[in-house]
Design an enzyme around this catalytic site. Sequence first.
Site, mmCIF file in Angstrom:
data_model
loop_
_atom_site.group_PDB
_atom_site.id
_atom_site.type_symbol
_atom_site.label_atom_id
_atom_site.label_comp_id
_atom_site.label_asym_id
_atom_site.label_seq_id
_atom_site.Cartn_x
_atom_site.Cartn_y
_atom_site.Cartn_z
ATOM 1 N N ARG A 89 0.839 -1.680 -0.153
ATOM 2 C CA ARG A 89 -0.421 -0.001 -0.131
ATOM 3 C C ARG A 89 1.112 1.368 0.117
ATOM 4 N NH1 ARG A 89 -3.540 -2.237 -1.539
ATOM 5 N NH2 ARG A 89 -5.901 -2.785 -0.451
ATOM 6 N N GLU A 103 -2.312 7.858 -4.070
ATOM 7 C CA GLU A 103 -2.668 7.637 -5.604
ATOM 8 C C GLU A 103 -3.982 8.377 -5.890
ATOM 9 O OE1 GLU A 103 -1.715 4.062 -4.856
ATOM 10 O OE2 GLU A 103 -4.008 3.313 -5.393
ATOM 11 N N HIS A 115 -1.594 0.418 -9.810
ATOM 12 C CA HIS A 115 -2.514 -0.013 -9.039
ATOM 13 C C HIS A 115 -2.855 -1.738 -9.895
ATOM 14 C CE1 HIS A 115 -3.963 -0.510 -4.646
ATOM 15 N NE2 HIS A 115 -3.473 -1.812 -5.232
#
Length: 333
Positions: A240, A269, A287
């Site tokens: 993460r 993000e 991601h």
Amino acid sequence: MTRPAVLVARAVFPEVIERLAAHCEVDVNREDRIFTRPELIARLAGKAGAFITGSERIDAELLDANPQLRAVCNMAVGYNNIDVDACTARGVLASNTPDVLTETTADFGFALMMATARRIAESEHYLRRGEWTKWRYDMFAGTDVHGATLGVLGMGRIGQGVARRGALGFGMKVLYANRSRLPADVEATLGAKWVDKATLLRESDHVVVVTPYTPQTHHLVDAAALALMKPTATLTNIARGGVVDDAALAAALKAGRIAAAGLDVFEGEPSVHPALLEVPNVVLTPHIASASVPTRLAMASLAADNLLAALGLGPAAGQPPTPLNPQVLARQG
Ligand code: 8YV
């Protein structure tokens, strides 16, 4: 019997929406614009359940504004976007999607680590810019993966998947740092050694970060941690944003204090720290570690299974397959 209303907070596979629609009144965010917080709270009005992703934050304030909510089902294994305690306190079932994405995500973590070590993105950009005019002995010479020391920070299911690939496929020596030690048989299969974080950072050639994001893992890899790494080492983050201090990492890459990094997740993000965009020795992906078509479909299906079951619907009524707070079910039962 009236059919419960549910919100599908992001666009998702039509077949999954159809399955929900067989049992519920479904409100889908078809345009897939990420709801602002007031929009999400308003859109949940009258909904018994929500199909959510990592972009929706579920906390006490949102739950209090929607006391009719009974289930929030995440299409992700990580659930740092959900305040599970707040859900439990209000009798709201929360769920995630473990297992179905383990191997796909481990594949990607390994691929990103390899791309980082062997400078695949950097050399591809060079070729596309038309700069490749001749062979040179040290052109894009990187570091080896086979036989090197792999350091896995966070040895859950995905971490073990990465370690398995390294140990069994590439003859890597595996070090891992984790709150708890793996069972002896798993350690033996992987040839994995349980070490503290500092030892792992000092001794690994390739560090892969796979921890959940919690207050305890915030900036687990900061400037001080990066300073312990070998100058030839790589760092890959598939966990993460926030587990790695991106500003400190960009500075370390720029200064050549570590060789390279591979990042699939970022602090804040979809924004990316501007300094990371300036350095060549980093591979950046948006991601996508779990993004194979079958796995994303499996994740969406599992989130839908959880939602239906939590609302007492479908073949597994009352028994969501992967609840985060099963005590809520016991209370309901
Ligand atoms: C998701 C992830 O794609 O499962 C997770 O925890 O990070 C990814 O697989 C993302 O969180 C969207 O929900």
